[in-house]
Design a protein around this motif. Structure first.
Motif, PDB file in Angstrom:
ATOM      1  N   HIS A   1      12.253   7.612   5.653  1.00 12.78           N
ATOM      2  CA  HIS A   1      11.986   6.303   5.186  1.00 12.78           C
ATOM      3  C   HIS A   1      13.653   5.658   3.753  1.00 12.78           C
ATOM      4  CE1 HIS A   1       9.962   6.149   8.497  1.00 12.78           C
ATOM      5  NE2 HIS A   1       9.118   6.675   8.068  1.00 12.78           N
TER       6      HIS A   1
ATOM      7  N   TYR B   1      13.393   2.454   4.057  1.00 12.56           N
ATOM      8  CA  TYR B   1      13.960   1.247   5.297  1.00 12.56           C
ATOM      9  C   TYR B   1      12.413   1.444   6.138  1.00 12.56           C
ATOM     10  CZ  TYR B   1      18.698   1.903   4.269  1.00 12.56           C
ATOM     11  OH  TYR B   1      20.197   2.081   3.773  1.00 12.56           O
ATOM     12  N   GLU B   2      12.298   0.451   6.877  1.00 12.91           N
ATOM     13  CA  GLU B   2      10.545   0.136   7.337  1.00 12.91           C
ATOM     14  C   GLU B   2      10.752  -1.660   7.930  1.00 12.91           C
ATOM     15  OE1 GLU B   2       6.119   0.469   6.299  1.00 12.91           O
ATOM     16  OE2 GLU B   2       7.617   0.247   4.924  1.00 12.91           O
ATOM     17  N   ASP B   3      10.461  -1.299   8.869  1.00  7.61           N
ATOM     18  CA  ASP B   3      10.748  -2.301  10.015  1.00  7.61           C
ATOM     19  C   ASP B   3      11.859  -3.095  10.247  1.00  7.61           C
ATOM     20  OD1 ASP B   3       8.004  -1.431  10.788  1.00  7.61           O
ATOM     21  OD2 ASP B   3       7.163  -2.683   9.540  1.00  7.61           O
TER      22      ASP B   3
END
Length: 206
Positions: A106, A126-128
């Motif tokens: 991520h 990067y997340e959701d």
């Protein structure tokens, strides 16, 4: 709640962690009262900033010769050195952070080079559907030349190319220069958190 904190303190002591941090929003009167009752003292304030896509910003310029590359194992020594000098941390510890970032699914670790020479670092997580900039650092003797601003510009280009809507960055109040830089690059304050610190020994159940 005190029992839970006591258990957390017991676990922390086993790992040699000397203190606990409590995070509280300044507008939470109950939260402030709770951490104060626990004897925790203010440590620092952290600002969460979000990039304002719709705002009117001055164009971000990239110094001539500055380029951003995805970090590789061959870059580890250079990236750890830059991180250690930028954040006043042991170089071996910095190296460990870089290894974790590079192995994460991520996060993407970058190294910035000026005419081929390593001068800065930065990481995007990067997340959701959100992206967060981490660990942005520039060699101390290369600061004041627009390199930090250039790295942000290059990172924004990458995230915009990925159609990332929410771009976040965090900075604490001890780093006034970084806060000013991010605000001048188009980030706006979204939330503020106060960190309170208390020694682990205070919460150990006798």
């Amino acid at each position: 709640f005190r029992t839970l904190i006591g258990e957390a303190a017991r676990q922390a002591k086993q790992f040699g962690i000397p203190s606990l941090l409590f995070i509280c929003e300044p507008q939470s009167a109950d939260g402030i009262a709770a951490v104060t009752a626990l004897g925790a003292e203010p440590a620092h304030v952290e600002y969460s900033l979000c990039y304002d896509h719709a705002g009117v910003h001055s164009p971000l310029t990239v110094p001539e010769g500055l380029a951003l590359f995805r970090g590789t194992e061959e870059d580890l020594d250079a990236m750890a050195h830059i991180s250690a000098l930028s954040f006043q941390e042991p170089e071996e510890q910095a190296r460990g952070f870089m290894v974790k970032a590079m192995s994460s699914d991520h996060r993407t670790q970058y190294i910035a080079r000026l005419n081929g020479l390593p001068v800065g670092i930065g990481c995007i997580g990067y997340e959701d559907g959100e992206a967060t900039i981490y660990g942005l650092g520039v060699l101390p003797d290369m600061q004041g030349r627009g390199i930090g601003r250039g790295i942000i510009a290059l990172m924004l280009d990458i995230m915009r190319a990925n159609n990332t809507e929410r771009i976040l960055i965090e900075v604490d109040d001890s780093n006034a220069n970084a806060l000013h830089l991010y605000l001048s690059c188009g980030f706006v304050q979204e939330s503020v958190y106060t960190y309170y610190r208390a020694p682990v020994e205070r919460f150990l159940i006798k």
